[in-house]
Design a protein around this motif. Structure first.
Motif, PDB file in Angstrom:
ATOM      1  N   ASN A   1      -2.001  56.899  11.681  1.00  0.00           N
ATOM      2  CA  ASN A   1      -1.620  58.139  10.795  1.00  0.00           C
ATOM      3  C   ASN A   1      -2.067  59.279  11.275  1.00  0.00           C
ATOM      4  OD1 ASN A   1      -0.550  56.438   8.687  1.00  0.00           O
ATOM      5  ND2 ASN A   1      -2.657  55.915   7.686  1.00  0.00           N
ATOM      6  N   GLU A   2      -3.213  59.422  11.857  1.00  0.00           N
ATOM      7  CA  GLU A   2      -3.720  60.447  12.293  1.00  0.00           C
ATOM      8  C   GLU A   2      -2.984  61.296  13.602  1.00  0.00           C
ATOM      9  OE1 GLU A   2      -7.686  59.827  13.795  1.00  0.00           O
ATOM     10  OE2 GLU A   2      -8.718  59.786  11.872  1.00  0.00           O
ATOM     11  N   ARG A   3      -2.398  60.188  14.287  1.00  0.00           N
ATOM     12  CA  ARG A   3      -1.598  60.667  15.564  1.00  0.00           C
ATOM     13  C   ARG A   3       0.037  60.345  15.403  1.00  0.00           C
ATOM     14  NH1 ARG A   3      -6.246  56.956  18.613  1.00  0.00           N
ATOM     15  NH2 ARG A   3      -7.750  58.582  18.565  1.00  0.00           N
ATOM     16  N   ASN A   4       0.374  60.154  14.138  1.00  0.00           N
ATOM     17  CA  ASN A   4       1.739  60.143  13.787  1.00  0.00           C
ATOM     18  C   ASN A   4       2.482  59.300  14.765  1.00  0.00           C
ATOM     19  OD1 ASN A   4       1.448  61.940  11.571  1.00  0.00           O
ATOM     20  ND2 ASN A   4       1.686  63.786  13.102  1.00  0.00           N
ATOM     21  N   ILE A   5       1.761  58.295  14.838  1.00  0.00           N
ATOM     22  CA  ILE A   5       2.566  57.000  15.734  1.00  0.00           C
ATOM     23  C   ILE A   5       3.306  56.049  14.830  1.00  0.00           C
ATOM     24  CG2 ILE A   5       2.193  55.165  17.350  1.00  0.00           C
ATOM     25  CD1 ILE A   5      -0.311  56.496  18.237  1.00  0.00           C
ATOM     26  N   GLU A   6       4.475  55.823  15.173  1.00  0.00           N
ATOM     27  CA  GLU A   6       5.346  55.032  14.337  1.00  0.00           C
ATOM     28  C   GLU A   6       6.283  54.254  15.295  1.00  0.00           C
ATOM     29  OE1 GLU A   6       7.825  57.445  11.615  1.00  0.00           O
ATOM     30  OE2 GLU A   6       6.159  58.550  10.381  1.00  0.00           O
ATOM     31  N   PHE A   7       6.533  53.051  14.512  1.00  0.00           N
ATOM     32  CA  PHE A   7       7.338  52.113  15.201  1.00  0.00           C
ATOM     33  C   PHE A   7       8.532  51.532  14.273  1.00  0.00           C
ATOM     34  CE2 PHE A   7       3.262  51.401  17.073  1.00  0.00           C
ATOM     35  CZ  PHE A   7       3.395  51.552  18.539  1.00  0.00           C
ATOM     36  N   ASN A   8       9.552  51.668  14.993  1.00  0.00           N
ATOM     37  CA  ASN A   8      10.808  50.998  13.990  1.00  0.00           C
ATOM     38  C   ASN A   8      10.670  49.612  13.846  1.00  0.00           C
ATOM     39  OD1 ASN A   8      12.291  50.038  16.279  1.00  0.00           O
ATOM     40  ND2 ASN A   8      13.151  51.882  16.736  1.00  0.00           N
ATOM     41  N   GLU A   9      11.738  49.124  13.237  1.00  0.00           N
ATOM     42  CA  GLU A   9      11.514  47.339  12.928  1.00  0.00           C
ATOM     43  C   GLU A   9      11.635  46.821  14.200  1.00  0.00           C
ATOM     44  OE1 GLU A   9      13.549  44.245  10.216  1.00  0.00           O
ATOM     45  OE2 GLU A   9      13.331  46.134   9.388  1.00  0.00           O
ATOM     46  N   LYS A  10      12.792  47.125  14.877  1.00  0.00           N
ATOM     47  CA  LYS A  10      12.995  46.317  15.934  1.00  0.00           C
ATOM     48  C   LYS A  10      11.871  46.810  17.215  1.00  0.00           C
ATOM     49  CE  LYS A  10      16.207  46.212  19.947  1.00  0.00           C
ATOM     50  NZ  LYS A  10      16.919  47.012  20.971  1.00  0.00           N
TER      51      LYS A  10
ATOM     52  N   VAL B   1      -1.294  46.933  24.900  1.00  0.00           N
ATOM     53  CA  VAL B   1       0.208  46.824  24.554  1.00  0.00           C
ATOM     54  C   VAL B   1       0.556  48.371  24.955  1.00  0.00           C
ATOM     55  CG1 VAL B   1       2.235  46.409  23.097  1.00  0.00           C
ATOM     56  CG2 VAL B   1       0.194  45.153  23.093  1.00  0.00           C
ATOM     57  N   VAL B   2       1.347  48.568  25.764  1.00  0.00           N
ATOM     58  CA  VAL B   2       1.848  49.951  26.361  1.00  0.00           C
ATOM     59  C   VAL B   2       3.307  50.065  26.032  1.00  0.00           C
ATOM     60  CG1 VAL B   2       2.040  51.649  27.926  1.00  0.00           C
ATOM     61  CG2 VAL B   2      -0.207  49.979  27.987  1.00  0.00           C
ATOM     62  N   THR B   3       3.469  50.978  25.254  1.00  0.00           N
ATOM     63  CA  THR B   3       5.164  51.152  24.738  1.00  0.00           C
ATOM     64  C   THR B   3       5.400  52.635  25.416  1.00  0.00           C
ATOM     65  OG1 THR B   3       4.678  52.260  22.636  1.00  0.00           O
ATOM     66  CG2 THR B   3       4.938  49.718  22.816  1.00  0.00           C
ATOM     67  N   ASN B   4       6.561  53.222  24.983  1.00  0.00           N
ATOM     68  CA  ASN B   4       6.956  54.497  25.465  1.00  0.00           C
ATOM     69  C   ASN B   4       6.278  55.455  25.016  1.00  0.00           C
ATOM     70  OD1 ASN B   4       8.557  53.548  27.480  1.00  0.00           O
ATOM     71  ND2 ASN B   4      10.635  53.711  26.155  1.00  0.00           N
ATOM     72  N   ASN B   5       5.806  55.185  23.928  1.00  0.00           N
ATOM     73  CA  ASN B   5       5.059  56.415  23.169  1.00  0.00           C
ATOM     74  C   ASN B   5       3.691  56.030  22.529  1.00  0.00           C
ATOM     75  OD1 ASN B   5       5.870  54.348  21.084  1.00  0.00           O
ATOM     76  ND2 ASN B   5       6.265  56.070  19.446  1.00  0.00           N
TER      77      ASN B   5
ATOM     78  N   GLU C   1       0.149  59.991  25.969  1.00  0.00           N
ATOM     79  CA  GLU C   1      -0.715  60.979  26.725  1.00  0.00           C
ATOM     80  C   GLU C   1      -2.168  60.949  26.486  1.00  0.00           C
ATOM     81  OE1 GLU C   1      -1.347  65.732  25.874  1.00  0.00           O
ATOM     82  OE2 GLU C   1       0.561  64.817  25.732  1.00  0.00           O
ATOM     83  N   GLU C   2      -2.942  60.494  25.256  1.00  0.00           N
ATOM     84  CA  GLU C   2      -4.215  60.200  25.167  1.00  0.00           C
ATOM     85  C   GLU C   2      -4.490  59.026  26.060  1.00  0.00           C
ATOM     86  OE1 GLU C   2      -7.396  59.696  21.623  1.00  0.00           O
ATOM     87  OE2 GLU C   2      -5.373  59.280  21.223  1.00  0.00           O
ATOM     88  N   ALA C   3      -3.635  58.059  26.139  1.00  0.00           N
ATOM     89  CA  ALA C   3      -4.092  56.704  26.702  1.00  0.00           C
ATOM     90  C   ALA C   3      -4.035  56.945  28.354  1.00  0.00           C
ATOM     91  CB  ALA C   3      -2.878  55.703  26.340  1.00  0.00           C
ATOM     92  N   THR C   4      -3.301  58.079  29.003  1.00  0.00           N
ATOM     93  CA  THR C   4      -3.508  58.229  30.321  1.00  0.00           C
ATOM     94  C   THR C   4      -4.784  58.526  30.739  1.00  0.00           C
ATOM     95  OG1 THR C   4      -2.916  60.439  30.083  1.00  0.00           O
ATOM     96  CG2 THR C   4      -1.201  58.576  30.561  1.00  0.00           C
ATOM     97  N   SER C   5      -5.708  59.092  29.868  1.00  0.00           N
ATOM     98  CA  SER C   5      -7.031  59.468  30.211  1.00  0.00           C
ATOM     99  C   SER C   5      -8.071  58.453  29.902  1.00  0.00           C
ATOM    100  CB  SER C   5      -7.347  60.860  29.661  1.00  0.00           C
ATOM    101  OG  SER C   5      -7.196  60.992  28.122  1.00  0.00           O
ATOM    102  N   ASN C   6      -7.938  57.507  29.452  1.00  0.00           N
ATOM    103  CA  ASN C   6      -8.906  56.485  28.939  1.00  0.00           C
ATOM    104  C   ASN C   6      -8.976  55.222  29.878  1.00  0.00           C
ATOM    105  OD1 ASN C   6      -9.894  57.548  26.516  1.00  0.00           O
ATOM    106  ND2 ASN C   6      -7.964  57.055  25.284  1.00  0.00           N
TER     107      ASN C   6
END
Length: 124
Positions: free
Chosen positions: A52-61, A83-87, A106-111
């Motif tokens: 919710n904080e990072r506005n990350i959403e996945f569609n059903e597929k 699990v790494v996806t495009n976003n 973007e945040e994941a690349t620095s962790n």
């Protein structure tokens, strides 16, 4: 040591069923639904907040693909996966079928990710 044979009363005797009960299709389908329900990914409270904080959403597929790959990883013995996806990037406990945390790419690349024993890369 007492080597005598003792008579066992009928109420304490081992009862072994002699016949088989017919298979009840109602209960079989209920079992399948329960099993499938247990395999569905859940979100921890922390992961829900991060999504919710990072506005990350996945569609059903996308979510279906993630769920399938996590199940596949679990079958290969992976217990904690990145699990790494495009976003986004998700840390998932395959043992508990739970998304533990989530972050955008973007945040994941620095962790640095620790305590994982498998990585799933998904191109949307």
């Amino acid at each position: 040591m007492d080597h005598r044979i003792h008579q066992v009363s009928q109420q304490h005797a081992l009862q072994i069923p002699t016949g088989r009960k017919p298979i009840d299709n109602q209960h079989t389908s209920d079992f399948k639904e329960i099993l499938i329900g247990q395999q569905a990914l859940k979100f921890s409270k922390h992961a829900s907040q991060r999504l919710n904080e990072r506005n990350i959403e996945f569609n059903e597929k996308q979510w279906e693909t993630i769920s399938e790959k996590v199940l596949e990883a679990k079958q290969k013995g992976i217990t904690d996966s990145l699990v790494v996806t495009n976003n986004a990037a998700l840390v998932v406990s395959t043992k508990n079928n739970t998304v533990v945390t989530a972050m955008d790419r973007e945040e994941a690349t620095s962790n640095i990710f620790s305590n994982i024993n498998g990585t799933i890369l998904i191109n949307d």
